[in-house]
Design a protein around this motif. Structure first.
Motif, PDB file in Angstrom:
ATOM      1  N   ILE A  92       0.875  -1.183   0.000  1.00 24.92           N
ATOM      2  CA  ILE A  92       0.000   0.000   0.000  1.00 24.92           C
ATOM      3  C   ILE A  92       0.906   1.225   0.000  1.00 24.92           C
ATOM      4  CG2 ILE A  92      -0.229   0.268   2.525  1.00 24.92           C
ATOM      5  CD1 ILE A  92      -3.284   0.648   1.984  1.00 24.92           C
ATOM      6  N   ASN A  93       0.322   2.390  -0.137  1.00 21.03           N
ATOM      7  CA  ASN A  93       1.131   3.599  -0.053  1.00 21.03           C
ATOM      8  C   ASN A  93       1.047   4.150   1.373  1.00 21.03           C
ATOM      9  OD1 ASN A  93       2.465   5.968  -0.271  1.00 21.03           O
ATOM     10  ND2 ASN A  93       1.179   6.845  -1.869  1.00 21.03           N
ATOM     11  N   ALA A  94       2.049   3.826   2.170  1.00 22.34           N
ATOM     12  CA  ALA A  94       2.083   4.327   3.559  1.00 22.34           C
ATOM     13  C   ALA A  94       3.320   5.186   3.774  1.00 22.34           C
ATOM     14  CB  ALA A  94       2.057   3.159   4.538  1.00 22.34           C
ATOM     15  N   LYS A  95       3.889   5.674   2.659  1.00 26.79           N
ATOM     16  CA  LYS A  95       5.105   6.502   2.752  1.00 26.79           C
ATOM     17  C   LYS A  95       4.756   7.855   3.352  1.00 26.79           C
ATOM     18  CE  LYS A  95       5.502   5.898  -1.758  1.00 26.79           C
ATOM     19  NZ  LYS A  95       5.003   7.160  -2.177  1.00 26.79           N
ATOM     20  N   ASN A  96       5.784   8.549   3.809  1.00 28.25           N
ATOM     21  CA  ASN A  96       5.570   9.927   4.231  1.00 28.25           C
ATOM     22  C   ASN A  96       6.510  10.842   3.446  1.00 28.25           C
ATOM     23  OD1 ASN A  96       4.433  12.078   5.601  1.00 28.25           O
ATOM     24  ND2 ASN A  96       4.460  11.022   7.564  1.00 28.25           N
ATOM     25  N   SER A  97       6.219  12.153   3.488  1.00 24.38           N
ATOM     26  CA  SER A  97       6.892  13.077   2.566  1.00 24.38           C
ATOM     27  C   SER A  97       8.065  13.815   3.211  1.00 24.38           C
ATOM     28  CB  SER A  97       5.889  14.103   2.056  1.00 24.38           C
ATOM     29  OG  SER A  97       5.722  15.124   3.031  1.00 24.38           O
ATOM     30  N   GLU A  98       8.818  14.486   2.381  1.00 25.27           N
ATOM     31  CA  GLU A  98       9.935  15.298   2.847  1.00 25.27           C
ATOM     32  C   GLU A  98       9.451  16.474   3.725  1.00 25.27           C
ATOM     33  OE1 GLU A  98      12.377  13.141   2.303  1.00 25.27           O
ATOM     34  OE2 GLU A  98      13.714  14.750   1.610  1.00 25.27           O
ATOM     35  N   PHE A  99       8.264  16.979   3.431  1.00 24.96           N
ATOM     36  CA  PHE A  99       7.735  18.116   4.201  1.00 24.96           C
ATOM     37  C   PHE A  99       7.393  17.691   5.635  1.00 24.96           C
ATOM     38  CE2 PHE A  99       7.253  19.155  -0.157  1.00 24.96           C
ATOM     39  CZ  PHE A  99       7.441  20.506  -0.241  1.00 24.96           C
ATOM     40  N   HIS A 100       6.848  16.480   5.741  1.00 22.58           N
ATOM     41  CA  HIS A 100       6.533  15.965   7.075  1.00 22.58           C
ATOM     42  C   HIS A 100       7.822  15.639   7.840  1.00 22.58           C
ATOM     43  CE1 HIS A 100       2.810  15.408   4.822  1.00 22.58           C
ATOM     44  NE2 HIS A 100       2.201  15.489   5.990  1.00 22.58           N
TER      45      HIS A 100
END
Ligand SMILES: Cc1ncc(COP(=O)(O)O)c(C=O)c1O
Length: 356
Positions: free
Chosen positions: A220-228
């Motif tokens: 699934i897509n459970a990644k988090n972003s550079e902004f977070h």
């Protein structure tokens, strides 16, 4: 209005310094440099073997259930946030509610009584950051061949016997939601000591990708972003200050409210604690509602964390008398970094007055 909680924000300029790098690299998500830096730093701060930064604490729970291949019945606490139960149901399993101890955590003795041939796991919450009886739960799990997941959404920084609380169980999770002690806007983490489980969680977090064109199972897509991650990194500088202040604020309330006819968290039973919430347990729901209304009249927020008892959700079943009774009588009062001592004193005065 004094809210029940409020995010800690770092100085804006310090967040913007991270943004500069994001613009230079033009890399916004997908295992970016800041996500990796945050994972490395948090691993060191929390002293954990492995951790993955994920999109939120709910997906962290869902990944944990999926990674362990849990099916059938999951013994779980009714005294937690809805995400603990909904994650079990979302993953196609059935939550079986086990009542809690007076300290709000799941009762190990009742866990053992609730085990059936369909039971495959235990999912317990370190609610308010109060550690579950992790050693006893592991003993039961080993005896009955069950997996253990801890919802550690509230347990950032807590230790048990000198070890991070996230090192217990097969997988532990945390939430870094904006309202939490340590926040990355939205965010969370999964922790496991097991290297192969850790690898599996990595595939699950990223669609099952094993390189660009190969896949390792369903993901699934459970990644988090550079902004977070940038928010998380900017907040790290203030972590110690946040935790120390929180303890002072907690003790301020504790000193002034412990003479009232209410139950507070029993600090003498805790060897390590993060002071993240200030729940007050009243003698009756009527009393709670009276106090809540009085606070509201004076523009002070409070929240019924956690009400209703999760067995009362309309998509589950079960009876847990103590959790049902406690959840009707517990109220959390304001606790956040910017809360002032005069405001805390005002809240204490209102509570004292309405309980007279
Ligand atoms: C006990 C508990 N579990 C899980 C979650 C879900 O975390 P998130 O909001 O990051 O999805 C929360 C969030 O508030 C929580 O309190």
């Amino acid at each position: 209005m004094i809210p029940v909680t409020q995010p800690f924000l770092p100085p804006r300029i310090e967040y913007e310094e991270y943004l500069e790098g994001i613009w230079q690299r033009n890399w916004l998500t997908n295992d970016g440099e800041l996500v990796r830096e945050l994972e490395t730093k948090l691993k060191e701060i929390l002293q954990v073997s492995n951790m993955l930064f994920v999109a939120n604490g709910t997906l962290a729970l869902q990944l944990a259930i999926k990674a362990l291949g849990i099916k059938g019945e999951v013994l779980t606490t009714p005294f937690s946030y809805v995400a603990t139960t909904s994650s079990i149901v979302w993953e196609g399993c059935t939550p079986i509610f086990v009542d809690i101890l007076p300290d709000y955590t799941i009762d190990p003795k009742l866990i053992e009584e609730a085990i059936t041939p369909k039971t495959s796991a235990i999912l317990a919450t370190h609610v308010y950051g109060i550690p579950c009886q992790v050693e006893e739960i592991q003993r039961i799990a080993d005896k009955h061949n069950l997996k253990v997941i801890y919802d550690g959404a509230h347990a950032f920084g807590v230790k048990v016997k000198g070890k991070s609380i996230f090192e217990y169980g097969d997988i532990s999770t945390c939430s870094f939601h904006a309202t939490k002690l340590y926040q990355t806007i939205e965010g969370g983490a999964v922790f496991t000591k097991d290297k192969s489980l850790f690898k599996k969680l990595g595939y699950l977090r990223n669609f099952g990708h094993d390189g660009f064109d190969r896949f390792n199972g369903v993901g699934i897509n459970a990644k988090n972003s550079e902004f977070h991650a940038a928010m998380g990194l900017a907040n790290l500088k203030y972590l110690e200050e946040i935790m120390l202040k929180r303890k002072d604020q907690f003790m301020f309330y504790h000193k002034r409210l412990s003479h009232l006819a209410v139950s507070l968290i029993l600090l003498e039973n805790l060897t390590s604690f993060n002071y993240s919430y200030f729940p007050i347990q009243f003698q009756s729901e009527e009393e709670l509602l009276k106090v809540k209304a009085k606070l509201e009249d004076n523009k002070i927020g409070s929240r019924r964390y956690f009400y209703p008892s999760l067995n009362k959700l309309d998509y589950v079943a079960g009876q847990v008398p103590l959790a049902e009774s406690i959840s009707k009588r517990v109220l959390c009062i304001p606790l956040f970094h910017a809360l002032t001592y005069p405001d805390q004193q005002f809240i204490c005065d209102l509570l004292t007055e309405s309980l007279k």
